[in-house]
Design an enzyme around this catalytic site. Structure first.
Site, PDB file in Angstrom:
ATOM      1  N   LYS A  70      56.659  11.671  19.168  1.00 51.13           N
ATOM      2  CA  LYS A  70      55.724  12.806  19.305  1.00 51.13           C
ATOM      3  C   LYS A  70      54.400  12.352  19.931  1.00 51.13           C
ATOM      4  O   LYS A  70      53.718  13.131  20.592  1.00 51.13           O
ATOM      5  CB  LYS A  70      55.516  13.512  17.961  1.00 51.13           C
ATOM      6  CG  LYS A  70      54.899  12.668  16.837  1.00 51.13           C
ATOM      7  CD  LYS A  70      53.380  12.681  16.822  1.00 51.13           C
ATOM      8  CE  LYS A  70      52.801  11.684  15.840  1.00 51.13           C
ATOM      9  NZ  LYS A  70      51.342  11.574  15.884  1.00 51.13           N
ATOM     10  N   THR A  91      50.165  17.149  16.711  1.00 51.52           N
ATOM     11  CA  THR A  91      49.572  16.173  17.634  1.00 51.52           C
ATOM     12  C   THR A  91      49.405  16.732  19.048  1.00 51.52           C
ATOM     13  O   THR A  91      48.495  16.328  19.771  1.00 51.52           O
ATOM     14  CB  THR A  91      50.426  14.880  17.642  1.00 51.52           C
ATOM     15  OG1 THR A  91      50.757  14.545  16.294  1.00 51.52           O
ATOM     16  CG2 THR A  91      49.683  13.725  18.244  1.00 51.52           C
TER      17      THR A  91
END
Ligand SMILES: NC(=O)C1=CN([C@@H]2O[C@H](COP(=O)(O)OP(=O)(O)OC[C@H]3O[C@@H](n4cnc5c(N)ncnc54)[C@H](OP(=O)(O)O)[C@@H]3O)[C@@H](O)[C@H]2O)C=CC1
Ligand SMILES: O=C(CO)COP(=O)(O)O
Length: 320
Positions: A185, A242
């Site tokens: 990620k 994120t």
């Protein structure tokens, strides 16, 4: 029960603060200055400024003080984990170790649990991962994370020991899936920051998040991870956080690239080394990961963002 945290960065300090509200916590730092700051001012001004640290947290620069701890969290950047384990192997070799790193080791392609297992095979290796900004955890804001441990009984015990009224841990035995979610990620977050920084819009970001998630699933399948792990907090959950918040350092690196600004190289950005490690692993295994490859080309300044976006858009058309 005493918990110890090795590494006094933003995340180590935050976890120490959160856990010290329910029992004693020893926070080890390699910096004597940081230990003095924490003990004197109840604050880690270098790494977690503006957060008052609870009395139950004691800081030390003496690694031997961790001998009394039943659980030790390892909160250093991924590329430093093996060094920490090797340097303090005598004390750590048969302990319950919970890595907090989100990344893939550049030289080996291994995630944090695999690095612990390889370096200290007698230790219990677990991973704490999922959507969480250090400052929010330290303030006691509600957070849900994944505790991954291949040993189901040890994982359940760690889940109990590390959950608090504001920190809710879910458990899994799929350590590979949890490792990959947390690591990959960060790479996609760099790509998302770059397109937002360059003014390419929210639709482009959503495309990168979704097709980036498809890359995460492809790599997870190749390494034997469970797809439902990737759909959980450690994968989809952390990808969402994120790729959408300027609190993320990975996202901010991407923003600065997209805007053409400088970025402070001393800031921990796990996605940079991880992108390189994953791109190499994907190539060796024949896995299609065009976004990850593009992030490497961008970081290495091999191609411009405009060229890379154009390349991604004009690949051969396919089913979703
Ligand atoms: N910050 C966050 O919001 C979150 C971070 N994480 C993960 O936690 C991990 C650590 O990140 P974070 O705490 O934010 O990073 P920081 O940059 O804030 O801190 C890194 C810390 O590691 C220490 N360190 C580095 N190498 C070593 C070593 N060889 N031995 C001992 N200590 C070492 C540094 O010490 P020194 O100060 O002396 O350089 C510093 O205290 C990363 O993998 C990150 O992805 C996970 C969730 C959230
Ligand atoms: O892992 C994180 C959020 O879950 C922190 O992200 P950054 O390392 O990009 O700051």
């Amino acid at each position: 029960m005493t918990v110890a945290v090795a590494g006094s960065g933003a995340f180590g300090t935050a976890m120490a603060a959160a856990l010290a509200r329910k029992g004693p916590v020893i926070l080890w730092s390699r910096s004597a200055d940081q230990v003095a700051d924490i003990q004197a001012n109840r604050c880690n001004s270098a790494r977690l400024p503006g957060i008052d640290l609870p009395e139950g947290l004691s800081a030390t620069a003496d690694f031997a003080a961790l001998r009394t701890a039943e659980v030790i969290l390892l909160a250093v950047p991924m590329q430093q984990l093996r060094h920490l384990l090797t340097q303090h192997g005598d004390l750590l070799m048969d302990r319950r170790l919970v890595a907090c790193c989100k990344g893939i080791e550049l030289n080996t392609g291994l995630g944090p649990v695999a690095v612990i297992a390889e370096t200290l095979p007698a230790a219990t290796a677990a991973l704490l991962t999922g959507p969480s900004f250090a400052a929010e955890i330290a303030r006691g804001l509600p957070t849900a994370l994944t505790l991954a441990c291949a040993d189901a009984d040890a994982g359940e015990m760690l889940q109990q020991q590390l959950s608090t009224p504001s920190l809710r841990l879910y458990r899994t035995t799929d350590t590979t899936g949890a490792e990959l979610g947390g690591a990959l990620k960060n790479v996609i977050a760099i790509a998302c920051g770059a397109v937002i920084g360059a003014g390419l819009g929210n639709s482009a970001r959503a495309a990168l998040m979704t097709r980036g998630y498809a890359e995460m699933l492809r790599m997870a399948a190749a390494l034997g991870a469970r797809p439902d792990t990737l759909a959980g907090l450690s994968g989809f959950g952390d990808l969402t956080l994120t790729c959408t918040s300027e609190q993320s350092r990975n996202y901010r690196l991407g923003l600065s690239i997209g805007r053409g600004d400088d970025f402070d190289p001393s800031i921990t950005v796990e996605g940079a080394a991880t992108a390189r490690a994953v791109a190499a692993s994907a190539q060796a295994r024949g896995i299609d990961m065009p976004i990850t490859k593009s992030v490497v080309a961008l970081l290495d300044k091999k191609q411009t963002l405009t060229e890379l976006v154009s390349q991604l858009l004009t690949r051969s058309l396919k089913e979703e």
